[in-house]
Write a protein that holds these residues in place. Structure first.
Motif, mmCIF file in Angstrom:
data_model
loop_
_atom_site.group_PDB
_atom_site.id
_atom_site.type_symbol
_atom_site.label_atom_id
_atom_site.label_comp_id
_atom_site.label_asym_id
_atom_site.label_seq_id
_atom_site.Cartn_x
_atom_site.Cartn_y
_atom_site.Cartn_z
ATOM 1 N N THR A 144 -92.570 22.050 35.381
ATOM 2 C CA THR A 144 -93.316 21.937 34.133
ATOM 3 C C THR A 144 -94.280 23.109 33.979
ATOM 4 O O THR A 144 -94.444 23.659 32.879
ATOM 5 C CB THR A 144 -94.083 20.608 34.073
ATOM 6 O OG1 THR A 144 -93.136 19.528 34.037
ATOM 7 C CG2 THR A 144 -94.970 20.524 32.839
ATOM 8 N N THR A 145 -94.897 23.519 35.085
ATOM 9 C CA THR A 145 -95.757 24.706 35.047
ATOM 10 C C THR A 145 -94.973 25.923 34.549
ATOM 11 O O THR A 145 -95.453 26.683 33.701
ATOM 12 C CB THR A 145 -96.314 25.022 36.447
ATOM 13 O OG1 THR A 145 -97.008 23.890 36.947
ATOM 14 C CG2 THR A 145 -97.258 26.224 36.398
ATOM 15 N N ALA A 146 -93.758 26.095 35.079
ATOM 16 C CA ALA A 146 -92.927 27.240 34.683
ATOM 17 C C ALA A 146 -92.634 27.203 33.185
ATOM 18 O O ALA A 146 -92.733 28.226 32.495
ATOM 19 C CB ALA A 146 -91.633 27.243 35.480
ATOM 20 N N ALA A 147 -92.259 26.032 32.673
ATOM 21 C CA ALA A 147 -91.970 25.911 31.244
ATOM 22 C C ALA A 147 -93.220 26.163 30.403
ATOM 23 O O ALA A 147 -93.168 26.856 29.376
ATOM 24 C CB ALA A 147 -91.399 24.529 30.950
ATOM 25 N N LEU A 148 -94.353 25.617 30.849
ATOM 26 C CA LEU A 148 -95.609 25.803 30.115
ATOM 27 C C LEU A 148 -96.020 27.272 30.079
ATOM 28 O O LEU A 148 -96.348 27.822 29.024
ATOM 29 C CB LEU A 148 -96.712 24.967 30.767
ATOM 30 C CG LEU A 148 -98.115 25.087 30.164
ATOM 31 C CD1 LEU A 148 -98.122 24.636 28.707
ATOM 32 C CD2 LEU A 148 -99.122 24.290 30.992
#
Length: 237
Positions: A144-148
């Motif tokens: 999720t960090t990567a997508a954000l």
């Protein structure tokens, strides 16, 4: 006519990759390999952000399932991502690459805070930015960090590095009959529960039209091939 390479990318690395041939921790040989793979991108003159997991050192979810408070476990996992980020940052600098570690958790002695304007300034200077500390909040994965971060920096693609050649209908390490998907939609991955990324990460990517390429990091040159838009791995879009 040859495709123009992606100009700004988000590379997602699992902490598990950092173990290399070890059972735990950080394998210096893997760090050297990864740093050289990133160095080989220099001629492309692109902008690179990197998000790293911490599973080689500490897995928050696993710890919480064994009785540790979930919030405490997740923050401990975030600290593990910072350790990996610092190790990669050191390996990159040793071979002459300019890089910075930005953390969602304040640790000013060894990292910068994540400030988007500062990130973009580093990109202008062609510095690699390693995003550590997850989102800074418990209950969110590094996927999720990567997508954000990909959404925030307006990355053209998320490069999801794994130990296998892409996404399969079953575990290729356990089944000889496993078949690789060449392309999938975000909803295919969610509905078939293929578990390559969590639902929040996939939804963020889908809502912001950021494609995801899942590929084998251990094959030399694959990061460069993905950035050059060669057909490798599995494309989610």
């Amino acid at each position: 006519m040859k495709n123009k390479p992606f100009q700004r990318v988000l590379l997602k690395l699992s902490g598990e990759m950092f173990k290399g041939e070890r059972n735990y921790g950080i394998d210096p040989k893997f760090l050297d390999f990864l740093a050289q793979e990133i160095h080989d991108l220099k001629e492309l003159n692109i902008e690179i952000g990197i998000v790293i997991g911490g599973g080689n050192i500490f897995r928050g979810l696993a710890a919480s399932m064994n009785g540790m408070d979930r919030v405490t476990a997740d923050y401990t996992g975030m600290l593990a991502t910072i350790m990996n980020a610092l190790a990669l940052n050191d390996a990159l600098k040793k071979i002459g690459l300019e890089s910075r570690v930005q953390s969602a958790l304040e640790l000013k002695e060894v990292t910068e805070p994540f400030i988007l304007e500062k990130t973009l300034h580093h990109f202008e200077k062609k510095r690699i930015v390693i995003f550590a500390g997850g989102t800074g909040n418990p209950y969110f994965t590094t996927d999720t960090t990567a997508a954000l971060r990909a959404v925030e920096i307006k990355s053209e693609v998320i490069l999801k590095a794994t130990k296998v050649n892409g996404i399969y209908n079953e575990d290729p390490e356990k089944s000889k009959n496993a078949k690789q998907y060449k392309t999938l939609t975000y909803l295919d991955v969610i509905n078939q529960k293929l578990k390559i990324m969590d639902t929040t990460a996939l939804s963020l990517s889908m809502d912001n039209h950021i494609p995801i390429i899942v590929f084998n990091l251990n094959e030399k040159g694959n990061i460069k091939r993905a950035i050059n838009k060669e057909t490798i791995g599995t494309l989610i879009q």
